[in-house]
Design a protein around this motif. Structure first.
Motif, PDB file in Angstrom:
ATOM      1  N   GLU A  58       0.821  -1.215   0.000  1.00  0.00           N
ATOM      2  CA  GLU A  58       0.000   0.000   0.000  1.00  0.00           C
ATOM      3  C   GLU A  58       0.849   1.256   0.000  1.00  0.00           C
ATOM      4  O   GLU A  58       0.325   2.364  -0.090  1.00  0.00           O
ATOM      5  CB  GLU A  58      -0.925  -0.016   1.218  1.00  0.00           C
ATOM      6  N   GLY A  59       2.182   1.106   0.123  1.00  0.00           N
ATOM      7  CA  GLY A  59       3.064   2.263   0.088  1.00  0.00           C
ATOM      8  C   GLY A  59       3.857   2.515   1.345  1.00  0.00           C
ATOM      9  O   GLY A  59       4.614   3.493   1.428  1.00  0.00           O
ATOM     10  N   SER A  60       3.737   1.655   2.349  1.00  0.00           N
ATOM     11  CA  SER A  60       4.486   1.823   3.597  1.00  0.00           C
ATOM     12  C   SER A  60       5.974   1.595   3.370  1.00  0.00           C
ATOM     13  O   SER A  60       6.381   0.746   2.576  1.00  0.00           O
ATOM     14  CB  SER A  60       3.983   0.834   4.655  1.00  0.00           C
ATOM     15  N   GLY A  61       6.782   2.329   4.127  1.00  0.00           N
ATOM     16  CA  GLY A  61       8.219   2.123   4.107  1.00  0.00           C
ATOM     17  C   GLY A  61       8.722   1.415   5.351  1.00  0.00           C
ATOM     18  O   GLY A  61       9.934   1.298   5.550  1.00  0.00           O
ATOM     19  N   SER A  62       7.825   0.913   6.178  1.00  0.00           N
ATOM     20  CA  SER A  62       8.213   0.288   7.439  1.00  0.00           C
ATOM     21  C   SER A  62       8.720  -1.130   7.225  1.00  0.00           C
ATOM     22  O   SER A  62       8.217  -1.856   6.361  1.00  0.00           O
ATOM     23  CB  SER A  62       7.027   0.259   8.406  1.00  0.00           C
ATOM     24  N   SER A  63       9.678  -1.524   8.034  1.00  0.00           N
ATOM     25  CA  SER A  63      10.176  -2.892   8.011  1.00  0.00           C
ATOM     26  C   SER A  63       9.330  -3.759   8.937  1.00  0.00           C
ATOM     27  O   SER A  63       8.560  -3.257   9.765  1.00  0.00           O
ATOM     28  CB  SER A  63      11.629  -2.933   8.472  1.00  0.00           C
ATOM     29  N   LEU A  64       9.519  -5.066   8.799  1.00  0.00           N
ATOM     30  CA  LEU A  64       8.819  -5.978   9.709  1.00  0.00           C
ATOM     31  C   LEU A  64       9.264  -5.739  11.142  1.00  0.00           C
ATOM     32  O   LEU A  64       8.440  -5.794  12.070  1.00  0.00           O
ATOM     33  CB  LEU A  64       9.067  -7.427   9.291  1.00  0.00           C
ATOM     34  N   ASP A  65      10.533  -5.447  11.350  1.00  0.00           N
ATOM     35  CA  ASP A  65      11.011  -5.143  12.700  1.00  0.00           C
ATOM     36  C   ASP A  65      10.333  -3.886  13.253  1.00  0.00           C
ATOM     37  O   ASP A  65      10.014  -3.812  14.451  1.00  0.00           O
ATOM     38  CB  ASP A  65      12.521  -4.962  12.701  1.00  0.00           C
ATOM     39  N   ASP A  66      10.142  -2.884  12.395  1.00  0.00           N
ATOM     40  CA  ASP A  66       9.415  -1.684  12.837  1.00  0.00           C
ATOM     41  C   ASP A  66       8.016  -2.050  13.319  1.00  0.00           C
ATOM     42  O   ASP A  66       7.542  -1.571  14.349  1.00  0.00           O
ATOM     43  CB  ASP A  66       9.287  -0.679  11.687  1.00  0.00           C
ATOM     44  N   VAL A  67       7.352  -2.885  12.541  1.00  0.00           N
ATOM     45  CA  VAL A  67       5.985  -3.271  12.883  1.00  0.00           C
ATOM     46  C   VAL A  67       5.963  -4.053  14.188  1.00  0.00           C
ATOM     47  O   VAL A  67       5.097  -3.844  15.045  1.00  0.00           O
ATOM     48  CB  VAL A  67       5.367  -4.079  11.730  1.00  0.00           C
ATOM     49  N   ARG A  68       6.923  -4.952  14.355  1.00  0.00           N
ATOM     50  CA  ARG A  68       6.992  -5.709  15.618  1.00  0.00           C
ATOM     51  C   ARG A  68       7.188  -4.789  16.818  1.00  0.00           C
ATOM     52  O   ARG A  68       6.670  -5.053  17.904  1.00  0.00           O
ATOM     53  CB  ARG A  68       8.154  -6.696  15.568  1.00  0.00           C
ATOM     54  N   ALA A  69       7.946  -3.714  16.611  1.00  0.00           N
ATOM     55  CA  ALA A  69       8.259  -2.785  17.704  1.00  0.00           C
ATOM     56  C   ALA A  69       7.196  -1.704  17.864  1.00  0.00           C
ATOM     57  O   ALA A  69       7.388  -0.765  18.649  1.00  0.00           O
ATOM     58  CB  ALA A  69       9.620  -2.154  17.465  1.00  0.00           C
ATOM     59  N   ASP A  70       6.077  -1.827  17.117  1.00  0.00           N
ATOM     60  CA  ASP A  70       5.006  -0.833  17.171  1.00  0.00           C
ATOM     61  C   ASP A  70       5.535   0.544  16.779  1.00  0.00           C
ATOM     62  O   ASP A  70       5.145   1.564  17.346  1.00  0.00           O
ATOM     63  CB  ASP A  70       4.390  -0.793  18.569  1.00  0.00           C
ATOM     64  N   ALA A  71       6.450   0.544  15.788  1.00  0.00           N
ATOM     65  CA  ALA A  71       7.075   1.792  15.351  1.00  0.00           C
ATOM     66  C   ALA A  71       6.887   2.019  13.851  1.00  0.00           C
ATOM     67  O   ALA A  71       7.661   2.725  13.221  1.00  0.00           O
ATOM     68  CB  ALA A  71       8.565   1.777  15.681  1.00  0.00           C
TER      69      ALA A  71
END
Length: 240
Positions: A58-71
């Motif tokens: 959808e256009g996110s630049g977040s990594s999986l680690d970011d998502v795990r860290a709620d960041a």
């Protein structure tokens, strides 16, 4: 008797056999590698991986680690918010798909679109298309369940009925349909990760569905058979 809206795809070359092969792979995974060690934690991991992959598409630049860290960024936050409520929408999608679509969009666009736009189609034409897609969900069909999920996914993308986040809604609906149709009741395969791994094919075949006529629709369905095989490989049952 209501006509089967998916009957047209049953005779397409390579489609029934392709979906049968993908379903066999998922069944083997869930039967032979999943039943004895399935847990809520594995389902949560699958949902998290799916949320990340859908957000990137959808256009996110977040990594999986970011998502795990709620960041994660705003799109990733939206995708995770969907994932936390997704399986609770199983009975809603089964019985009242329009309400399920509306709730998915509300979860995706909360805080981004004005409240009066949450869960509401863009206009009358979009509302009509959404009603047609809801009928694809509930109509009795002899088509493979995976094929129905692929068709509904593509129709939601091409219709773009909401003011934003239509991709998140479409991919969440696809995952829900795999559970509703009995393919993956505990939501352990990760179709979103498969689409991300196959992103060029995913995006080009979605365009083909919308713009390429019967040949483009056939190509999307053949792509989907490959994607669902990859979705099984992306499961936390295979890749802890």
């Amino acid at each position: 008797m209501t006509a089967d809206p998916h009957a047209w795809l049953i005779g397409l070359e390579g489609v029934p056999s392709g979906f049968a092969g993908a379903r066999d792979g998922i069944d083997v995974l869930l039967r032979d590698r999943g039943l004895r060690r399935t847990s809520p934690e594995l389902t949560a991991e699958s949902l998290l991986r799916g949320a990340h992959a859908s957000a990137v598409l959808e256009g996110s630049g977040s990594s999986l680690d970011d998502v795990r860290a709620d960041a994660g960024d705003e799109i990733a936050v939206s995708a995770v918010r969907i994932s936390t409520e997704l399986l609770g929408l199983l009975p809603v999608l089964r019985q009242q798909p329009l309400q399920a679509f509306a709730r998915l969009h509300t979860l995706a666009a909360r805080g981004i679109l004005p409240d009066e736009m949450l869960g509401r189609p863009r206009d009358g034409e979009a509302a009509s298309k959404l009603r047609g897609i809801a009928e694809l969900v509930t109509a009795p069909s002899k088509a493979p369940a995976l094929a129905v999920a692929a068709v509904v996914h593509a129709e939601l993308i091409s219709a773009a009925p909401f003011g934003s986040h239509n991709g998140l809604v479409a991919r969440a609906t696809e995952r829900l349909l795999l559970a509703v149709k009995g393919v993956d009741e505990k939501s352990l395969v990760v179709p979103e990760a498969a689409h991300l791994a196959l992103r060029p094919q995913y995006e080009s075949n979605l365009r083909g569905w919308a713009e390429g006529g019967p040949a483009g629709m056939h190509a999307w369905l053949l792509y989907a058979t490959e994607a669902y095989a990859a979705a099984a490989d992306a499961s936390p049952l295979v890749r802890p």
